[in-house]
Design an enzyme around this catalytic site. Sequence first.
Site, mmCIF file in Angstrom:
data_model
loop_
_atom_site.group_PDB
_atom_site.id
_atom_site.type_symbol
_atom_site.label_atom_id
_atom_site.label_comp_id
_atom_site.label_asym_id
_atom_site.label_seq_id
_atom_site.Cartn_x
_atom_site.Cartn_y
_atom_site.Cartn_z
ATOM 1 C CE LYS A 121 -3.648 -2.042 2.129
ATOM 2 N NZ LYS A 121 -4.165 -3.952 2.171
ATOM 3 C CD GLU A 205 -4.720 5.289 3.458
ATOM 4 O OE1 GLU A 205 -5.857 4.945 3.445
ATOM 5 O OE2 GLU A 205 -4.609 4.711 2.354
ATOM 6 C CG HIS A 240 -12.090 -2.202 7.714
ATOM 7 N ND1 HIS A 240 -12.872 -1.461 8.494
ATOM 8 C CD2 HIS A 240 -11.775 -2.381 9.183
ATOM 9 C CE1 HIS A 240 -12.468 -0.465 9.333
ATOM 10 N NE2 HIS A 240 -12.037 -1.531 10.180
ATOM 11 N NE ARG A 297 -8.284 -9.681 -4.274
ATOM 12 C CZ ARG A 297 -9.090 -9.302 -3.761
ATOM 13 N NH1 ARG A 297 -10.542 -10.034 -4.987
ATOM 14 N NH2 ARG A 297 -9.096 -8.558 -2.677
#
Length: 668
Positions: A121, A205, A240, A297
């Site tokens: 990330k 973030e 999540h 994917r």
Amino acid sequence: MSEHNAINTILVANRGEIACRVIRTAQSLGYRTVAVYSEADANALHVHMADKAVCIGPAEVGQSYLNMPAILDAVKRSGADAVHPGYGFMSENADFANACSEAGVTFIGPPVKAIDMMGNKRQAKLAMLDAGVPCIPGYSGSDQSDEVMVREANEIGYPVMIKATAGGGGRGMRIAHSEAEMRELISSARSEAENAFGNGEIILEKAIVEPRHIEIQVFADQHGNCVYLGERDCSIQRRHQKVVEEAPSPFVTPELRKAMGEAAVRTAQACDYVGAGTVEFLVDHERNFYFLEMNTRLQVEHPVTELITGTDLVAWQIKVAAGEALPKAQDDIQLRGHAMEVRLYAEDPRQNFLPQTGDVLLWRQAEGDGLRCDHMLADGQVVSPHYDPMLAKMIAWGENRADATRRLKRMLEDSVLLGVENNRHFLAQVIDHNVFQQGGATTAFLADHFADDPSMQALTANADDWALACLILAEHNSQQHRQGAHWSSFKHHSGNFKLRHAEEVTEVTLRCNVHVQQLGGDIILQPPGQGATTVNNLQLLKLEHNRALYQRDGVQQSCWYTISNENLYLSTERGDLHFEDVSRLPALGADQAGSGQIKAVMDGAIVEVKASAGDEVKKGDVILIMEAMKMEHPLKADVDGVISNINVQAGDQVKSKQLLAEVQTNDE
């Protein structure tokens, strides 16, 4: 990846519904297929569907579905010349993709470079900033010290999201609302990320409050073509993990769709992407969008895109991997209608969504126009604790959002899964919620609207449920002992029954009226400590092929049921009920709360022992942590006292209801 790869036989390096889905398309295109399976999956549906199947190891994923040498050996032994990784497991493993290439086998997925770049990330975010893709303010630096993280979090401004740079699925993800929380959560996020992905690196973030989670499906070929196929709204999430996905999003305007689609294409081009990919964005109330990550994917929710674009994305994957150009250009891709998908899980929403195991006793999927079900289910199948608890994806298409919603709600209500606890009824409640139906759901939807919803409480049986259960069991028992096949046994029923549902045992007296074609009459219920209740508005008309046809208050209706070892599983409008016929058993008391016994909630593994024999503990203290179905479950003391013994250690595999530790109360 070469431009022209001859593909004849495709090995699917996965299990469950995605393996079945890939095999189905591959076979429809004329390819031979190979399944791989663990010892626990020997009788799984994907194994029976494939042309060949190879066992790759024991149940544990590290020794089977994540066992690269075993999978590559299966490729060689089966003669496969291509590998489709599905999603999860090996799908985003650059080493596996590279190993396939070195073995001369086509990897049906993106190049190693793209997997590497987007799998981290921190690197991905830096690349997106260079490509001009909007990113969430945060910190992606190489200095991973705690002090730097805390300083950067203070500069970003709270709340701050802590995220593992590798992997996904919410593992290694935390939200800190203050500096104190930040210091507390860093170590647990690192530890979980290290255990899950072998990489404890994290990024920070700015946490966007109540955002929309919108993702764009992209597709690129080996000839420089890249397109986007609209968006999917995945805002309804729990821990999540996505719960409901739909396409198109009710929040996205044509202008926003174009801007996000073009940004997603730039994302794919920045890493020389090939194949199917998904670029995920967070979108705030003002429709500002920010790059979240790229999944290299096929996504779980890809069917909703297929339904609104009239495409088969797995077929596209195979064609692109074989060197063909994309079947459609950007201008050819039109969105038609609306599609929704929900994920059917083996979990109990009424017990904080605790994953469940057990046998599938009865599975029937609803069918009809606009309905699709991608699943791994069959009667008699065992749902084990070794894998993700997702069992099926239930999908509906309609000319508009209201049509799709109505069809999906009915599909959920009419489908049947008995024998293992599942979230089917909960999903129907979500789809039926007025906020969802109005298109107003954000990532806060479940927390805001279902935390105290009555549907999240344990389902209790009402008087008619007890009475219907008694009638079904009585007629079933009679059919089991019937000698002639063409006469009704209804008039021969009377007597006393004792049934148990959850922790409640009720005595039921059945006094039949003499009807040749009906079983009914006075059904008297006697719950312990309560007055008797008589049900006389209910008649059973017929039992056939796991369907009970009955009449209640003059209205004829039916329900699904199955019976196994004195246990009746009943599918009702309010949810599934489980009754046990204890008529021939002595009185059984419920397990007492506060027993001091700490037992495994399901089959799994002990990952941490947080106390020792002789320690004083309070009720609610965490004694052990076990892992099952990819989730950690804290096991707590239910009394105050002293730990008398602990029977396990970290790493032990345990069985459901196994006694793990005991607490001796202070008054013993």
